[in-house]
Design a protein around this motif. Structure first.
Motif, PDB file in Angstrom:
ATOM      1  N   PHE A   1       0.847  -1.195   0.000  1.00  0.00           N
ATOM      2  CA  PHE A   1       0.000   0.000   0.000  1.00  0.00           C
ATOM      3  C   PHE A   1       0.884   1.248   0.000  1.00  0.00           C
ATOM      4  O   PHE A   1       1.835   1.344   0.776  1.00  0.00           O
ATOM      5  N   HIS A   2       0.572   2.195  -0.875  1.00  0.00           N
ATOM      6  CA  HIS A   2       1.355   3.430  -0.977  1.00  0.00           C
ATOM      7  C   HIS A   2       0.474   4.556  -1.498  1.00  0.00           C
ATOM      8  O   HIS A   2      -0.539   4.313  -2.154  1.00  0.00           O
ATOM      9  N   ASP A   3       0.888   5.799  -1.198  1.00  0.00           N
ATOM     10  CA  ASP A   3       0.245   6.953  -1.835  1.00  0.00           C
ATOM     11  C   ASP A   3       1.181   7.497  -2.902  1.00  0.00           C
ATOM     12  O   ASP A   3       2.192   6.851  -3.233  1.00  0.00           O
ATOM     13  N   HIS A   4       0.873   8.672  -3.442  1.00  0.00           N
ATOM     14  CA  HIS A   4       1.673   9.232  -4.529  1.00  0.00           C
ATOM     15  C   HIS A   4       2.088  10.660  -4.199  1.00  0.00           C
ATOM     16  O   HIS A   4       2.277  11.485  -5.101  1.00  0.00           O
ATOM     17  N   GLY A   5       2.202  10.938  -2.883  1.00  0.00           N
ATOM     18  CA  GLY A   5       2.708  12.237  -2.436  1.00  0.00           C
ATOM     19  C   GLY A   5       1.883  13.422  -2.920  1.00  0.00           C
ATOM     20  O   GLY A   5       2.409  14.513  -3.087  1.00  0.00           O
TER      21      GLY A   5
ATOM     22  N   ALA B   1      -7.340   5.316 -13.062  1.00  0.00           N
ATOM     23  CA  ALA B   1      -6.880   6.686 -12.813  1.00  0.00           C
ATOM     24  C   ALA B   1      -7.316   7.084 -11.417  1.00  0.00           C
ATOM     25  O   ALA B   1      -8.322   6.577 -10.906  1.00  0.00           O
ATOM     26  N   PHE B   2      -6.547   7.966 -10.780  1.00  0.00           N
ATOM     27  CA  PHE B   2      -6.862   8.311  -9.387  1.00  0.00           C
ATOM     28  C   PHE B   2      -6.419   9.730  -9.047  1.00  0.00           C
ATOM     29  O   PHE B   2      -5.551  10.310  -9.697  1.00  0.00           O
ATOM     30  N   GLY B   3      -7.048  10.249  -7.996  1.00  0.00           N
ATOM     31  CA  GLY B   3      -6.769  11.608  -7.533  1.00  0.00           C
ATOM     32  C   GLY B   3      -5.619  11.645  -6.541  1.00  0.00           C
ATOM     33  O   GLY B   3      -4.993  10.626  -6.244  1.00  0.00           O
TER      34      GLY B   3
ATOM     35  N   VAL C   1      -4.703   5.829  -2.218  1.00  0.00           N
ATOM     36  CA  VAL C   1      -3.755   4.839  -1.676  1.00  0.00           C
ATOM     37  C   VAL C   1      -4.159   3.474  -2.221  1.00  0.00           C
ATOM     38  O   VAL C   1      -5.347   3.119  -2.190  1.00  0.00           O
ATOM     39  N   HIS C   2      -3.203   2.736  -2.750  1.00  0.00           N
ATOM     40  CA  HIS C   2      -3.526   1.400  -3.260  1.00  0.00           C
ATOM     41  C   HIS C   2      -2.319   0.471  -3.150  1.00  0.00           C
ATOM     42  O   HIS C   2      -1.200   0.897  -2.870  1.00  0.00           O
ATOM     43  N   ASP C   3      -2.598  -0.797  -3.376  1.00  0.00           N
ATOM     44  CA  ASP C   3      -1.563  -1.834  -3.425  1.00  0.00           C
ATOM     45  C   ASP C   3      -1.767  -2.530  -4.762  1.00  0.00           C
ATOM     46  O   ASP C   3      -2.878  -2.979  -5.066  1.00  0.00           O
TER      47      ASP C   3
ATOM     48  N   ALA D   1       1.485   7.194 -15.302  1.00  0.00           N
ATOM     49  CA  ALA D   1       1.713   8.635 -15.455  1.00  0.00           C
ATOM     50  C   ALA D   1       1.316   9.328 -14.156  1.00  0.00           C
ATOM     51  O   ALA D   1       0.327   8.944 -13.507  1.00  0.00           O
ATOM     52  N   TYR D   2       2.112  10.340 -13.773  1.00  0.00           N
ATOM     53  CA  TYR D   2       1.851  11.092 -12.543  1.00  0.00           C
ATOM     54  C   TYR D   2       1.960  12.578 -12.826  1.00  0.00           C
ATOM     55  O   TYR D   2       2.861  13.020 -13.541  1.00  0.00           O
ATOM     56  N   SER D   3       1.066  13.360 -12.219  1.00  0.00           N
ATOM     57  CA  SER D   3       1.128  14.809 -12.364  1.00  0.00           C
ATOM     58  C   SER D   3       0.678  15.458 -11.059  1.00  0.00           C
ATOM     59  O   SER D   3      -0.408  15.139 -10.570  1.00  0.00           O
TER      60      SER D   3
HETATM   61 FE   LIG Z   1       0.606   3.640  -7.185  1.00  0.00          FE
END
Ligand SMILES: [Fe+2]
Length: 175
Positions: free
Chosen positions: A83-87, A124-126, A130-132, A146-148
């Motif tokens: 499990f992690h977020d994307h800051g 896609a996510f906001g 948080v996911h694994d 892709a991250y923005s």
């Molecule tokens: Fe991720």
């Protein structure tokens, strides 16, 4: 009441256009999904770069723009992110080859959600997501992410009886 107009005058000379120092607005999750979907459908752009690693997921950054970045990742069976977020970044990923499983926490009524993400599909996510993500299939998988804005940090979490507990954080120097 007097207004101090001098204080509001920009520091650049009047004949110089102001430098655009404001960061560009992040791309939306839907735009990011389009980015990874389109790239997943063009394997000629990345297939020759793909490697497989038994140590951990293999990854390589394909795009590093001011407002977004794109990563190519390969997954052997059993490899997972935890499990992690994307800051605070928005994100999307598309499965180009193979199949992944995504775990996330729904609302109190839903508990743990488990989704199959087969080749040809994207998620896609906001910024708070948080996911694994894991490869529970019997063969390798290849994905585009892709991250923005570009990832600045990622926190890791343990799933415990009371919910997700933040355990560590990593920055770009670790990837
Ligand atoms: Fe991720």
């Amino acid at each position: 009441m007097s207004l101090d107009l001098a204080a509001e005058t920009p520091p650049h000379a009047p004949d110089t256009p102001p430098a655009d120092e404001s960061p560009r607005a992040p791309l939306t999750p839907s735009t990011l999904r389009t980015v990874v979907r389109e790239l997943a459908e063009q394997p000629e752009q990345w297939i020759h770069l793909v490697r497989l690693s038994t140590e951990e997921r293999w990854y390589r950054r394909l795009v590093a723009d001011d407002d977004h970045e794109v990563w190519l990742i390969s997954w052997l069976p059993g490899q997972s992110t935890g499990f992690h977020d994307h800051g605070g970044s928005r994100g999307a990923f598309a499965v180009a080859l193979g199949e992944l499983e995504e775990l996330s926490l729904g609302g109190p009524e839903q508990g743990l959600l488990i989704r199959r993400v087969p080749a040809g599909t994207a998620r896609a996510f906001g910024p708070e997501y948080v996911h694994d993500v894991r490869n529970t299939a019997s063969g390798p998988a290849v994905t585009l992410h892709a991250y923005s804005p570009p990832l600045g940090s990622m926190a890791h979490y343990d799933l415990r009886a009371g919910g997700l507990v933040r355990t560590s954080e990593e920055g770009p120097e670790q990837w």
